[in-house]
Design a protein around this motif. Sequence first.
Motif, PDB file in Angstrom:
ATOM      1  N   VAL A 158       0.865  -1.179   0.000  1.00 25.39           N
ATOM      2  CA  VAL A 158       0.000   0.000   0.000  1.00 25.39           C
ATOM      3  C   VAL A 158       0.904   1.232   0.000  1.00 25.39           C
ATOM      4  N   TYR A 159       0.608   2.183  -0.886  1.00 27.31           N
ATOM      5  CA  TYR A 159       1.412   3.408  -0.924  1.00 27.31           C
ATOM      6  C   TYR A 159       0.550   4.573  -1.380  1.00 27.31           C
ATOM      7  N   THR A 160       1.106   5.773  -1.279  1.00 25.33           N
ATOM      8  CA  THR A 160       0.397   6.971  -1.719  1.00 25.33           C
ATOM      9  C   THR A 160       1.338   7.812  -2.565  1.00 25.33           C
ATOM     10  N   SER A 161       0.913   9.028  -2.871  1.00 27.53           N
ATOM     11  CA  SER A 161       1.739   9.942  -3.663  1.00 27.53           C
ATOM     12  C   SER A 161       1.415  11.351  -3.207  1.00 27.53           C
ATOM     13  N   ALA A 162       1.806  12.329  -3.987  1.00 29.27           N
ATOM     14  CA  ALA A 162       1.485  13.716  -3.634  1.00 29.27           C
ATOM     15  C   ALA A 162       0.018  14.042  -3.903  1.00 29.27           C
ATOM     16  N   ASP A 163      -0.686  13.147  -4.587  1.00 30.25           N
ATOM     17  CA  ASP A 163      -2.122  13.323  -4.791  1.00 30.25           C
ATOM     18  C   ASP A 163      -2.900  12.677  -3.648  1.00 30.25           C
ATOM     19  N   SER A 164      -4.197  12.936  -3.613  1.00 34.76           N
ATOM     20  CA  SER A 164      -5.079  12.320  -2.627  1.00 34.76           C
ATOM     21  C   SER A 164      -5.479  10.945  -3.137  1.00 34.76           C
ATOM     22  N   VAL A 165      -4.627   9.955  -2.835  1.00 36.17           N
ATOM     23  CA  VAL A 165      -4.817   8.643  -3.445  1.00 36.17           C
ATOM     24  C   VAL A 165      -4.253   7.552  -2.542  1.00 36.17           C
ATOM     25  N   MET A 166      -4.918   6.385  -2.526  1.00 34.45           N
ATOM     26  CA  MET A 166      -4.361   5.162  -1.935  1.00 34.45           C
ATOM     27  C   MET A 166      -4.187   4.163  -3.061  1.00 34.45           C
ATOM     28  N   GLN A 167      -2.963   3.653  -3.222  1.00 33.76           N
ATOM     29  CA  GLN A 167      -2.677   2.692  -4.286  1.00 33.76           C
ATOM     30  C   GLN A 167      -2.288   1.353  -3.660  1.00 33.76           C
ATOM     31  N   ILE A 168      -2.836   0.282  -4.209  1.00 34.47           N
ATOM     32  CA  ILE A 168      -2.565  -1.058  -3.702  1.00 34.47           C
ATOM     33  C   ILE A 168      -2.015  -1.910  -4.845  1.00 34.47           C
ATOM     34  N   CYS A 169      -0.798  -2.450  -4.625  1.00 29.16           N
ATOM     35  CA  CYS A 169      -0.160  -3.303  -5.633  1.00 29.16           C
ATOM     36  C   CYS A 169      -0.456  -4.764  -5.347  1.00 29.16           C
TER      37      CYS A 169
END
Length: 396
Positions: free
Chosen positions: A152-163
């Motif tokens: 689980v990671y994020t970025s400078a945007d308002s986002v949750m990303q799951i690999c």
Amino acid sequence: METYKRVFVIVLDSLGIGAMPDSEKFGDKGVDTFGHILDKMGTLDIPNLQKLGMLNLHKGGTMEGVENPIGRYMRIGETSNGKDTMTGHWEMMGIYTQKPFITFTETGFPKELIDELEKRCGKRVIGNKSASGTEIIEELGEEEINTGAMIVYTSADSVMQICGNEETFDLANLYRCCEIARELTMKDEWRVGRVIARPYVGKKKGEFKRTSNRHDYALKPTGRTALNALKDAGLDVIGVGKINDIFCGEGITQTYHSDSSVHGMQQTIEICKEDFHGLCFVNLVDFDALWGHRRNPEGYGREIEKFDSGLGTLMNELREDDLLILTADHGNDPTYTGTDHTREYVPFIAYSKKMKETGAIENQDTFAVIGASVAENFGVQMPEGTIGRSILKELQ
């Protein structure tokens, strides 16, 4: 009676033109995406933006405006409380956002959220930080495969990303976990704009590759927009790039996925050669994703030059009854501290071969003039509860 049969709105994602009066409240002092790129580069090869009036609107470096610009131009401010992609685009189409989306760039997601996500998904979370998607897979992919954890990671945007590795995680299970994450992040204190499934394949470092089975779980706009009104009136609403994701498909009649901003412009040029009646709404994300967040002013400058080349081709293809609008959704000053978006004014540049007047027009305090003007052009009523007033008369 319509002034224009087709309208093209192209968003140069993050090309801000200077701090707004409230920028310091957002942690952004003295920011100026376009101006600071010009100061760093000195000059850019952007003849088409120049003749439209971009340098008349906002000077920088050693570049000056032209004597007789062929476009209409002004700066527009953001009324909504935010500086992210969704807030900016939604405002363009009439939505006022009072409660901003949350970013977790500096801290990762809070323990309470991660604990609940692990419990509901039945998987241990690894990562939980701001990272590049390709880099975090290289770093943690083997651990995920060997232990059954999920990245689980994020970025400078308002986002949750799951690999998830398609062979060991299973794509359906990855989507299930993302749906759980979307449900959890509906809470106000955890509210992110998007949850993204990021599947990949490969067995070890150096072999990992992301696949095309990405899936975005975005929030729907908080109300009906100009896009809904146009679609309901039987008009074409064509989305290019991230537009369909940003609006969760609401009000879109046709969508094109872009591999890059250059590709997005190529798609727009091809669409321009076809017959349609309505709006072509384009997002070009590379300015933001590749250069703004990575604080690379030279790369950002070169991307603007690539855009300008495509812009020249598009302008030659435009028909007599076409209207072109260039704008941005926020800033992302590549010379500023951190990696976040920056709260800035954005350009509004309009061009048509049939325009009678050119030059500067009065600045506006909301992006919503765009949707309101497009709606009036097509004789469509803006939905109840939207903001913005039309400036169509200034664009004829």
